[in-house]
Design an enzyme around this catalytic site. Structure first.
Site: not given
Ligand SMILES: Nc1ncnc2c1ncn2[C@@H]1O[C@H](COP(=O)(O)OP(=O)(O)OP(=O)(O)O)[C@@H](O)[C@H]1O
Ligand SMILES: [Mg+2]
Length: 479
Positions: A229-230, A232, A235, A237, A252, A344, A349, A361
């Site tokens: 579903i996502g 970044g 990571s 997710v 995640k 952030d 986020n 995040d």
């Molecule tokens: N609890 C959640 N429920 C639904 N979607 C989520 C959730 N956590 C994260 N996501 C989705 O996953 C994406 C990436 O998560 P996250 O921002 O935590 O990862 P990251 O790798 O730390 O990102 P960044 O590149 O911002 O550092 C988010 O933008 C969101 O779309």
């Molecule tokens: Mg993020």
């Protein structure tokens, strides 16, 4: 160890291994376990002249001195439930290859009758990884007996004895995994955190990075993966279904392998911040986390989606934008009051779930008093002072980022990393926002004021009359 009972193991002649279930779980990190283990250590130290410890603490392993040790076969399978059903008991990091069961032990040392207690016990186990265990024993008991052992342990083993590497792993397990100090949690004493802190060294790797010794994955055992579903920078997710409770969660997974202890510690800070914060309606819920195959897994509350402008969004009305500002201000007030800055804040986020906005995040979260390393978040949302390495008002950094994020949502396209627009933004200059009230535009300008002191705090934001429900007709969102 949830889901399993501690067992009192008595090693007898081959094939006779008895179990005595105990009341307490054996490997959860609790003070009662700590004391039981402590008493084990003490009883072992005291019983240097006896083979069998006088008392029988719960984790003790008694060896009948009359039993000829050539016939011992120990297997972890006899006395441990599989790790995968005990998710909270993390595995001890060690260098043992857990797949090598029951390896013959050609060079186990001869037992010398005058040296008993630990030595005999180790010999009795006929451990193939003798030196590793000896070193562990040294760590644990802090004696010099080990040197004697190495000296006498050169004679080849005459009997056909066997050893289970899992038994060695169990020996490691007697020392519970280390507890990691949560830097965001100010009120835990050192002994609360890790009662064995001063006894660790070889076993004190932050957390194991291998799948359980049984080769099972906690992720795949506990969860059914539905879809990604996502993602970044660090990571991916996934939406998952937890098998045991039938509920959906977001998990995640770090995409980069965290080889080093320091890398793992850094990654853990996100989890520690979430855990230290506790529940707030406008912060994504945190459930659990673990390491697996050198990746960090974080189980969280599942939200519908983020406000990322990459996803189609109908956010445009001032009422909706005010709702986001208000709910995020409440989240920020909560975390700032706990001494934490997010660093952030951006549409990516901010998640939405059933009409409720949630800040997620916490990968850049740090302490407001700058006692933790500071890793700035996405530069597009950072105020000028942070780019100048001024970290005196980290709470106000979050306010600037929220203002910039709201402007991005109004704009409908991603903020640029550099150029006129980002420069103007950092100088507090906003273009006219047609269709938005002057009051709203002034609020936004105040949030991105180049002087952090002049920016409203989260608490002040929440109290801003613009959110006063009486001023708004037909909507009662601002409770
Ligand atoms: N609890 C959640 N429920 C639904 N979607 C989520 C959730 N956590 C994260 N996501 C989705 O996953 C994406 C990436 O998560 P996250 O921002 O935590 O990862 P990251 O790798 O730390 O990102 P960044 O590149 O911002 O550092 C988010 O933008 C969101 O779309
Ligand atoms: Mg993020």
């Amino acid at each position: 160890m949830k889901g399993s009972v501690a067992r009192h193991l008595t090693v007898q002649k081959l094939g006779h291994v008895s179990f005595k279930p105990l009341q307490q779980p054996s490997f959860s990190i609790s003070l009662s376990d700590s004391f039981r283990f402590q008493s084990l250590l003490e009883s072992e130290a005291q019983s240097a002249d006896s083979i069998i410890p006088s008392s029988s603490p719960p984790l003790d392993i008694d060896i009948d001195s009359n039993v000829d040790d050539k016939d011992f076969i120990l297997s972890q399978d006899f006395f441990c439930t599989p790790d995968y059903i005990t998710p909270d008991g993390q595995y001890i990091s060690n260098s043992l290859d857990c797949n090598k069961e029951n390896i013959a032990c050609p060079k186990s040392p001869e037992k010398i009758k005058t040296v008993k207690s630990k030595r005999q016990r180790q010999d009795g186990f006929n451990l193939s990884c003798h030196e590793q265990v000896v070193e562990l024993a040294k760590d644990t008991f802090g004696t010099d007996e080990i040197n004697t052992e190495k000296a006498i342990g050169t004679e080849p083993q005459k009997n056909h004895s066997y050893v289970s590497q899992s038994a060695v792993a169990l020996r490691c397990r007697v020392m519970p995994p280390p507890c990691i100090k949560n830097p965001y949690q100010k009120d835990a004493s050192e002994t609360d955190i890790d009662p064995f802190g001063n006894q660790r060294s070889k076993c004190a790797g932050i957390l194991p990075t291998i799948i359980g010794g049984d080769g099972l994955s906690r992720y795949w055992t506990d969860f059914h993966e539905i879809e990604q579903i996502g993602n970044g920078n660090f990571s991916c997710v996934f939406k998952v279904l937890k098998r045991i409770d039938g509920c959906f969660y977001a998990v995640k997974k770090s995409t980069r392998l965290l080889h080093q202890d320091t890398e793992r510690r850094k990654a853990l800070m996100e989890v520690q911040a979430l855990a230290a914060l506790g529940f707030h309606e406008n912060i994504v819920g945190y459930y659990s986390s673990w390491f697996e195959n050198e990746q960090l897994f974080i189980q969280m509350e599942l939200c519908d989606h983020s406000l990322s402008i990459r996803k189609p969004s109908k956010l445009s009305t001032e009422g909706e934008l005010l709702e986001i500002i208000y709910q995020m201000a409440k989240a920020l007030q909560f975390i700032h009051e706990k001494g934490i800055a997010h660093l952030d804040v951006k549409p990516d986020n901010i998640y939405i779930k059933n009409g409720v906005y949630k800040l997620g995040d916490f990968g850049c979260a740090t302490l407001l008093d700058s006692t933790l390393p500071i890793e700035e978040g996405d530069a597009r949302y950072m105020p000028q002072e942070v780019l100048n390495d001024n970290y005196d008002h980290l709470d106000k950094v979050d306010i600037f980022s929220l203002g910039a994020a709201i402007y991005e949502l109004i704009r409908g396209s991603a903020l640029p990393e550099s150029g006129h627009l980002s420069l103007n933004l950092r100088e507090g200059k906003l273009p006219l926002l047609p269709g938005h009230s002057v009051q709203f535009q002034n609020l936004l300008k105040a949030m991105i004021d180049p002087d952090p002191v002049r920016r409203p705090s989260a608490k002040e934001l929440v109290k801003n009359p613009i959110f006063d429900r009486d001023q708004r007709t037909g909507k009662n969102h601002y409770s």
